[in-house]
Scaffold this motif. Structure first.
Motif, PDB file in Angstrom:
ATOM      1  N   MET A  77       0.278   6.125 -14.543  1.00  0.00           N
ATOM      2  CA  MET A  77      -0.252   7.064 -15.534  1.00  0.00           C
ATOM      3  C   MET A  77       0.871   7.471 -16.488  1.00  0.00           C
ATOM      4  O   MET A  77       1.990   7.759 -16.062  1.00  0.00           O
ATOM      5  N   ILE A  78       0.555   7.489 -17.780  1.00  0.00           N
ATOM      6  CA  ILE A  78       1.522   7.808 -18.831  1.00  0.00           C
ATOM      7  C   ILE A  78       1.070   9.069 -19.557  1.00  0.00           C
ATOM      8  O   ILE A  78      -0.105   9.207 -19.892  1.00  0.00           O
ATOM      9  N   SER A  79       2.003   9.986 -19.827  1.00  0.00           N
ATOM     10  CA  SER A  79       1.610  11.201 -20.533  1.00  0.00           C
ATOM     11  C   SER A  79       2.802  11.834 -21.235  1.00  0.00           C
ATOM     12  O   SER A  79       3.939  11.695 -20.797  1.00  0.00           O
ATOM     13  N   ALA A  80       2.509  12.548 -22.322  1.00  0.00           N
ATOM     14  CA  ALA A  80       3.526  13.351 -22.998  1.00  0.00           C
ATOM     15  C   ALA A  80       3.588  14.745 -22.387  1.00  0.00           C
ATOM     16  O   ALA A  80       4.471  15.535 -22.707  1.00  0.00           O
ATOM     17  N   LYS A  81       2.660  15.043 -21.475  1.00  0.00           N
ATOM     18  CA  LYS A  81       2.611  16.361 -20.840  1.00  0.00           C
ATOM     19  C   LYS A  81       3.624  16.414 -19.701  1.00  0.00           C
ATOM     20  O   LYS A  81       3.653  15.532 -18.846  1.00  0.00           O
ATOM     21  N   THR A  82       4.421  17.456 -19.690  1.00  0.00           N
ATOM     22  CA  THR A  82       5.501  17.559 -18.704  1.00  0.00           C
ATOM     23  C   THR A  82       5.174  18.520 -17.558  1.00  0.00           C
ATOM     24  O   THR A  82       5.969  18.678 -16.647  1.00  0.00           O
ATOM     25  N   GLU A  83       4.033  19.176 -17.602  1.00  0.00           N
ATOM     26  CA  GLU A  83       3.697  20.154 -16.573  1.00  0.00           C
ATOM     27  C   GLU A  83       3.532  19.488 -15.215  1.00  0.00           C
ATOM     28  O   GLU A  83       2.915  18.431 -15.082  1.00  0.00           O
ATOM     29  N   ASP A  84       4.076  20.138 -14.181  1.00  0.00           N
ATOM     30  CA  ASP A  84       3.986  19.596 -12.821  1.00  0.00           C
ATOM     31  C   ASP A  84       2.541  19.459 -12.369  1.00  0.00           C
ATOM     32  O   ASP A  84       2.206  18.514 -11.646  1.00  0.00           O
ATOM     33  N   MET A  85       1.663  20.380 -12.792  1.00  0.00           N
ATOM     34  CA  MET A  85       0.279  20.332 -12.333  1.00  0.00           C
ATOM     35  C   MET A  85      -0.431  19.082 -12.834  1.00  0.00           C
ATOM     36  O   MET A  85      -1.296  18.539 -12.146  1.00  0.00           O
ATOM     37  N   ASP A  86      -0.084  18.608 -14.033  1.00  0.00           N
ATOM     38  CA  ASP A  86      -0.694  17.376 -14.532  1.00  0.00           C
ATOM     39  C   ASP A  86      -0.254  16.188 -13.680  1.00  0.00           C
ATOM     40  O   ASP A  86      -1.048  15.312 -13.351  1.00  0.00           O
ATOM     41  N   LYS A  87       1.038  16.171 -13.326  1.00  0.00           N
ATOM     42  CA  LYS A  87       1.553  15.098 -12.473  1.00  0.00           C
ATOM     43  C   LYS A  87       0.891  15.148 -11.104  1.00  0.00           C
ATOM     44  O   LYS A  87       0.447  14.117 -10.571  1.00  0.00           O
ATOM     45  N   ILE A  88       0.803  16.339 -10.524  1.00  0.00           N
ATOM     46  CA  ILE A  88       0.195  16.489  -9.199  1.00  0.00           C
ATOM     47  C   ILE A  88      -1.277  16.089  -9.236  1.00  0.00           C
ATOM     48  O   ILE A  88      -1.776  15.417  -8.338  1.00  0.00           O
ATOM     49  N   ARG A  89      -1.965  16.477 -10.312  1.00  0.00           N
ATOM     50  CA  ARG A  89      -3.380  16.109 -10.429  1.00  0.00           C
ATOM     51  C   ARG A  89      -3.544  14.597 -10.550  1.00  0.00           C
ATOM     52  O   ARG A  89      -4.401  14.003  -9.892  1.00  0.00           O
TER      53      ARG A  89
END
Length: 230
Positions: A77-89
């Protein structure tokens, strides 16, 4: 030749990723729309999917969730979002890896190679080994990478299956998060140990009748996790 699908709406990024992957001998296809990317990934066979998080018509979270109902294909998964919750989700939904933009295309290529190699290595069991593990109503088939609980098949992501098999293959042994991470993700994944806890939680939700009081995957506080087969 290994076949990669890139689902990414930023065409310049997708084409750059494609160019680096093709130099390494991969066949690469690009889809810029989320819903079309999902349909394509379900209709064709790929060795790995590079999935952007923010997409038109259907986001990467939903694509990952739907894919994991039927497929164990490795997903980065690739994202510009750095929030841990996005990674965990994302990891909780079954993604095998999570990379934050901007990143080095060479690092992406390295991760693609690592995930494909790990998937193939963990799928290629020796013929003289037992092809199935059966523990208290739980059946794990190694070659088909399928899991059954009381004769009902339970869908597993690639990493969830690898983790369950690793723990079940070392019954009644306490394994630290560091040991688990090294064996399932490897140093090349460059992630963090919270990934282990996320995947343990997802597995418990699938195989435990009461995830808060697990009978299979036990937590040994301060030490790690243990698969109980007694």
């Amino acid at each position: 030749m290994k076949k990669i699908l890139i689902i990414e709406d930023e065409i310049n990024i997708a084409e750059l990723e494609r160019d680096y992957l093709e130099i390494e001998g991969f066949t690469v296809e690009i889809e810029s729309d989320g819903r079309k990317g999902l349909n394509r990934s379900q209709q064709e066979q790929y060795d790995l999917i590079i999935l952007d998080l923010m997409l038109p018509s259907l986001d990467g979270f939903e694509i990952c969730r739907r894919l994991r109902k039927t497929s164990a294909v490795p997903i980065i998964m690739i994202s510009a979002k750095t929030e841990d919750m996005d990674k965990i989700r994302g990891l909780g939904l079954g993604a095998d890896d999570y990379m934050i933009k901007p990143f080095s295309p060479l690092e992406l290529v390295a991760r693609v190679k690592a995930h494909i190699a790990r998937y193939e290595r963990l799928s290629g069991f020796r013929p003289d080994t037992n092809d199935e593990l059966q523990i208290k109503g739980l059946l794990i088939n190694k070659s088909s990478r399928r899991v059954f609980l009381h004769d009902q098949e339970i869908p597993f992501s690639s990493k969830e299956f690898d983790l369950l098999l690793f723990l079940a293959g070392n019954p009644n042994r306490v394994l630290s998060k560091e040991q688990i991470y090294a064996n399932i993700w490897g140093e090349e994944a460059l992630g963090d140990l919270s990934t282990v806890a996320v995947h343990i939680r997802k597995i418990r939700e699938k195989i435990e009748s009461d995830p808060s009081n697990p009978q299979y995957l036990e937590t040994v506080w301060g030490a790690g996790y243990r698969f109980n087969n007694t």
